[in-house]
Scaffold this active site. Structure first.
Site, short mmCIF file in Angstrom:
data_model
loop_
_atom_site.label_atom_id
_atom_site.label_comp_id
_atom_site.label_asym_id
_atom_site.label_seq_id
_atom_site.Cartn_x
_atom_site.Cartn_y
_atom_site.Cartn_z
N ASP A 8 0.86 -1.17 0.02
CA ASP A 8 -0.10 0.17 0.13
C ASP A 8 0.85 1.23 0.05
OD1 ASP A 8 -2.39 1.65 0.51
OD2 ASP A 8 -1.74 1.68 2.51
N ASP A 10 -0.02 5.15 1.17
CA ASP A 10 -0.11 6.20 2.24
C ASP A 10 -0.34 5.25 3.71
OD1 ASP A 10 -0.37 8.56 1.35
OD2 ASP A 10 -2.29 8.10 0.33
N ASP A 162 -1.69 -0.92 5.99
CA ASP A 162 -2.13 -0.16 7.11
C ASP A 162 -3.53 0.08 7.74
OD1 ASP A 162 -2.36 3.20 7.03
OD2 ASP A 162 -2.26 1.91 5.33
#
Length: 206
Positions: A8, A10, A162
């Protein structure tokens, strides 16, 4: 056998979530919405911008696009001097030495994704953007597209995320997934299907 690492963007390659929080706080303040860390985790993190604006303001179309553009321009202004998540450069060097493929799979708009990657000095061999494949996380499609383009099976990849939405996306594509503790509690990430949690990439070993 492991053949690919999928990341991922961000909150994973860099801890950008505090900057996104600030940008959303600024653009939503005139509408009486107070964006604190809990609000951000529950209502914003891991979602596509059009979904966020429709949920929070009930807007679609040009009106929604205008506020999204303001928010993202503010984010790019804030996102200067970004640093990679600790251990990332070393992990990518190990991956290169082992001949592993890697890719970035993100809900971020193209302009933001390219801005962040350039700020980090990263050039992924493959960048999969949710806005270009038609569906975003938590839908598994972005990760399925990444696997197909890399020519690897889900059992031959590892994903790093995240957010619960991101974890559900990768796990939904059948990929073993580890979650970084940059923005969400361990319990929520494990409940979403993560095999384990990491403070940063220094904890990764093949």
């Amino acid at each position: 056998m492991l053949k690919a690492l999928l990341f991922d963007l961000d909150g994973t390659l860099a801890d950008t979530d505090p900057l996104h929080l600030l940008a959303w706080r600024e653009v939503l303040k005139p509408f009486g919405l107070e964006v604190d860390p809990l609000f951000y985790r529950k209502r914003i993190s891991g979602r596509l911008n059009p979904e966020i604006v429709k949920d929070l303001l009930g807007w679609e179309g040009e009106r929604a696009e205008a506020i999204i553009a303001r928010k993202e321009a503010l984010f790019r202004t804030l996102a200067q001097g970004l640093r990679p998540t600790p251990g990332l450069p070393e992990l990518l060097e190990k991956a290169k030495a082992k001949g592993l493929l890697w890719a970035v799979v993100t809900n971020a708009p193209k302009e933001n994704a390219r801005h962040v990657l350039e700020a980090l000095g990263l050039e992924p061999p493959l960048l999969v953007l949710a806005e270009e494949v038609g569906r975003g996380k938590p839908d598994p499609l972005p990760y399925r597209v990444a696997l197909k383009r890399l020519g690897v099976g889900p059992e031959e990849a590892l994903a790093f995320e995240d957010s619960p939405a991101g974890v559900r996306s990768a796990v939904g594509a059948g990929i073993p997934t580890y979650a970084l503790l940059t923005g969400h509690p361990k319990e929520a990430l494990l409940e979403a299907g993560a095999k384990g949690v990491l403070r940063d990439f220094r904890e990764v070993s093949f």
